[in-house]
Write a protein that holds these residues in place. Structure first.
Motif, PDB file in Angstrom:
ATOM      1  N   PHE A   1      42.779 117.574  -4.254  1.00  0.00           N
ATOM      2  CA  PHE A   1      43.632 117.024  -3.233  1.00  0.00           C
ATOM      3  C   PHE A   1      43.120 117.503  -1.785  1.00  0.00           C
ATOM      4  CE2 PHE A   1      47.538 117.448  -0.468  1.00  0.00           C
ATOM      5  CZ  PHE A   1      48.300 116.183  -1.048  1.00  0.00           C
TER       6      PHE A   1
ATOM      7  N   THR B   1      39.796 111.562   4.075  1.00  0.00           N
ATOM      8  CA  THR B   1      40.898 111.039   5.072  1.00  0.00           C
ATOM      9  C   THR B   1      40.729 111.181   6.588  1.00  0.00           C
ATOM     10  OG1 THR B   1      42.521 111.251   3.248  1.00  0.00           O
ATOM     11  CG2 THR B   1      43.252 110.951   5.727  1.00  0.00           C
TER      12      THR B   1
ATOM     13  N   GLY C   1      43.643 106.585   3.157  1.00  0.00           N
ATOM     14  CA  GLY C   1      43.691 108.029   3.006  1.00  0.00           C
ATOM     15  C   GLY C   1      44.634 108.572   1.688  1.00  0.00           C
ATOM     16  N   GLY C   2      45.787 108.076   1.721  1.00  0.00           N
ATOM     17  CA  GLY C   2      46.629 108.350   0.507  1.00  0.00           C
ATOM     18  C   GLY C   2      45.950 108.171  -0.748  1.00  0.00           C
TER      19      GLY C   2
ATOM     20  N   LEU D   1      42.226 115.012   1.199  1.00  0.00           N
ATOM     21  CA  LEU D   1      43.054 115.071   2.389  1.00  0.00           C
ATOM     22  C   LEU D   1      42.396 115.734   3.499  1.00  0.00           C
ATOM     23  CD1 LEU D   1      46.043 114.739   3.588  1.00  0.00           C
ATOM     24  CD2 LEU D   1      46.577 116.954   2.894  1.00  0.00           C
ATOM     25  N   PHE D   2      41.369 116.722   3.353  1.00  0.00           N
ATOM     26  CA  PHE D   2      40.795 117.295   4.643  1.00  0.00           C
ATOM     27  C   PHE D   2      39.425 116.722   4.836  1.00  0.00           C
ATOM     28  CE2 PHE D   2      44.391 120.146   3.076  1.00  0.00           C
ATOM     29  CZ  PHE D   2      45.108 120.085   4.307  1.00  0.00           C
TER      30      PHE D   2
ATOM     31  N   THR E   1      43.129 110.761  -1.273  1.00  0.00           N
ATOM     32  CA  THR E   1      43.890 111.878  -1.426  1.00  0.00           C
ATOM     33  C   THR E   1      44.212 112.095  -3.107  1.00  0.00           C
ATOM     34  OG1 THR E   1      44.411 112.456   0.949  1.00  0.00           O
ATOM     35  CG2 THR E   1      45.463 113.724  -0.892  1.00  0.00           C
TER      36      THR E   1
END
Length: 131
Positions: free
Chosen positions: A85, A93, A114-115, A89-90, A118
């Motif tokens: 995750f 994205t 990006g979703g 996400l980091f 992630t």
């Protein structure tokens, strides 16, 4: 055995993409500015080669995540999901956001793509940590 782990993880991420973008096809095509024919499908179409390259790229991500997980000692399912995750996400994205920002593309496109990055990385992390 690690290659099988990476293959299964990549397949899981790829399959999630089919479901995710199947559900979000309409808003994604609008945000991405995809031209569509009278049948509503993208004019450019998607070939088997597109999907094959997409899967190879999933393999690259899963393989590198496996490497990082091994170096970091990530082995539990929970840690795999959280680490995956975090990668999505980091790492991924923000890079998508950067590219879309400079291309003048809508924020909605970044949120959708990006979703997926992630969620797919979380699924890949889960699968990698199960083997």
């Amino acid at each position: 055995m690690e290659i099988l782990n990476v293959l299964v993880a990549a397949a899981a991420g790829f399959a999630l993409g089919a479901v995710y973008y199947g559900i979000l096809a309409e808003p994604w095509m609008v945000a991405a500015g995809i031209r569509r024919g009278t049948d509503g499908k993208p004019e450019s179409g998607q070939t088997a080669l597109t999907f094959a390259i997409g899967f190879v790229l999933q393999l690259v991500v899963a393989g590198m995540m496996r490497h990082v997980f091994t170096l970091s000692g990530i082995s539990s399912a929970g840690a795999g999901v959280v680490a995956g995750f975090g990668v999505g996400l980091f790492f991924i994205t923000p890079w998508i956001a950067l590219n879309n920002l400079y291309a003048g593309r809508p924020v909605k496109l970044t949120v959708i793509d990006g979703g997926y990055a992630t969620l797919a990385c979380a699924v890949i992390g889960l699968v990698l940590s199960l083997f």
